[in-house]
Scaffold this active site. Structure first.
Site, PDB file in Angstrom:
ATOM      1  CB  SER A  52     -11.329   9.696  -3.369  1.00 42.89           C
ATOM      2  OG  SER A  52     -10.318  10.314  -2.593  1.00 42.89           O
ATOM      3  CG  HIS A  90      -1.966   1.039   1.179  1.00 45.17           C
ATOM      4  ND1 HIS A  90      -1.711   2.354   1.494  1.00 45.17           N
ATOM      5  CD2 HIS A  90      -3.276   0.985   0.820  1.00 45.17           C
ATOM      6  CE1 HIS A  90      -2.825   3.062   1.337  1.00 45.17           C
ATOM      7  NE2 HIS A  90      -3.790   2.255   0.931  1.00 45.17           N
ATOM      8  CD  GLU A 147      -5.362   1.830  -3.015  1.00 45.79           C
ATOM      9  OE1 GLU A 147      -6.551   1.940  -2.715  1.00 45.79           O
ATOM     10  OE2 GLU A 147      -4.456   1.796  -2.183  1.00 45.79           O
ATOM     11  N   GLY A 152      -7.521   9.312  -0.107  1.00 45.02           N
ATOM     12  CA  GLY A 152      -7.903  10.133   1.047  1.00 45.02           C
ATOM     13  C   GLY A 152      -8.064  11.611   0.730  1.00 45.02           C
TER      14      GLY A 152
HETATM   15  C1  PEP Z   1      -6.801   3.347   0.463  1.00 43.96           C
HETATM   16  O1  PEP Z   1      -6.087   3.834   1.318  1.00 43.96           O
HETATM   17  O2  PEP Z   1      -6.568   2.192   0.076  1.00 43.96           O
HETATM   18  C2  PEP Z   1      -7.886   4.138  -0.083  1.00 43.96           C
HETATM   19  C3  PEP Z   1      -8.384   3.792  -1.214  1.00 43.96           C
HETATM   20  O3  PEP Z   1      -8.292   5.234   0.671  1.00 43.96           O
HETATM   21  P1  PEP Z   1      -9.509   6.230   0.364  1.00 43.96           P
HETATM   22  O4  PEP Z   1     -10.650   5.434  -0.188  1.00 43.96           O
HETATM   23  O5  PEP Z   1      -9.825   6.846   1.683  1.00 43.96           O
HETATM   24  O6  PEP Z   1      -9.004   7.218  -0.640  1.00 43.96           O
END
Ligand code: PEP
Length: 248
Positions: free
Chosen positions: A207, A92, A164, A170
């Protein structure tokens, strides 16, 4: 396989939230064909044995590459399996950023998972600077191939990838469906070129919420979502899962 919704609680949650989420979501799984995986802080995984007949699946958020040893605070693949997890997040961006995880460490962690049959969800993603420099595809393909080139070929199909983009995590600013589609297609192409038998599943994360999940899922190469903040509200997460289920 139906679409996959993975919730990443990060360092959040409580026993109460776990009960609320299970209660809201478990009834959706059978009728809709979606798969729901909750990536919990390791201590909460030990509570999941109490949910014996649920179809919800469990994941660690991190895993060490060694079997055991003097590595305070770390968790091994066999420990995750013992607690009932079938999956683990690997690489991550928060671990890459705050714990200095490198592509090499991500490969070793992925191998440790595969060796025991724990399914790795390998996270890849470019930061804002890399995107602005036009290097997004290069970065994510490098991260992915660093893993695919090092794992046993016959086990590669167990890997799920989560795209991601760091700038979307976030921040409330998800990638557009077109950006997600472009990157997912590039990741799948790169995977096929490396291992022609692999049909890589790619989740989008960053998000995602109940309002944007369906449009992201409408893209042909988005096979599911990885959800952080929006997985911490049981009702909202249920609504998100319903949107994902309705998109297929
Ligand atoms: C994550 O940290 O894997 C993530 C997708 O966070 P968020 O949905 O809060 O952006």
């Amino acid at each position: 396989m139906g679409p996959l919704v993975v919730a990443n609680w990060k360092m959040n949650g409580s026993e109460q939230l776990l009960q609320a989420v299970v209660q809201q979501v478990e009834g959706l799984i059978g009728p809709t064909g979606i798969k729901v995986v909750l990536a919990l802080p390791a201590p909460y995984l030990s509570l999941t044995k109490g949910f014996d007949d649920t179809q919800i699946e469990w994941a660690g958020q991190n895993v060490h590459w060694l079997k055991s040893g003097a590595y305070t605070g770390e968790v091994s693949a066999s420990m995750l399996l013992e607690l009932g997890a079938g999956w683990s997040l690997v690489g991550h961006s928060e671990r890459r950023q705050y714990c200095a995880e490198t592509d090499e460490m991500v490969l070793e962690k992925t191998k440790a998972c595969l060796a025991l049959g724990l399914r790795p969800i390998v996270c890849v993603g470019e930061n804002l600077q890399e995107r602005q420099a036009g290097k997004a595809l290069e970065v994510v393909c490098r991260q992915l191939l660093g893993v695919l080139k090092g794992v046993p070929r016959d086990l590669a199909p167990l890997i799920v990838v989560a795209y991601e983009p760091v700038w979307a995590i976030g921040t409330g600013e998800e990638a557009s469906p077109e950006i997600a589609q472009e990157v997912h297609a590039a990741l799948k192409r790169a995977a096929r070129k490396e291992i022609d038998t692999v049909a890589l599943r790619v989740l989008y994360g960053g998000s995602v919420n109940a309002d944007n999940a369906a449009v992201l899922m409408s893209m042909p190469d988005v096979d599911g979502v990885l959800v952080g903040g929006a997985s911490l509200d049981a009702l909202g997460f249920r609504r998100l899962c319903e949107q994902v289920a309705g998109s297929v």
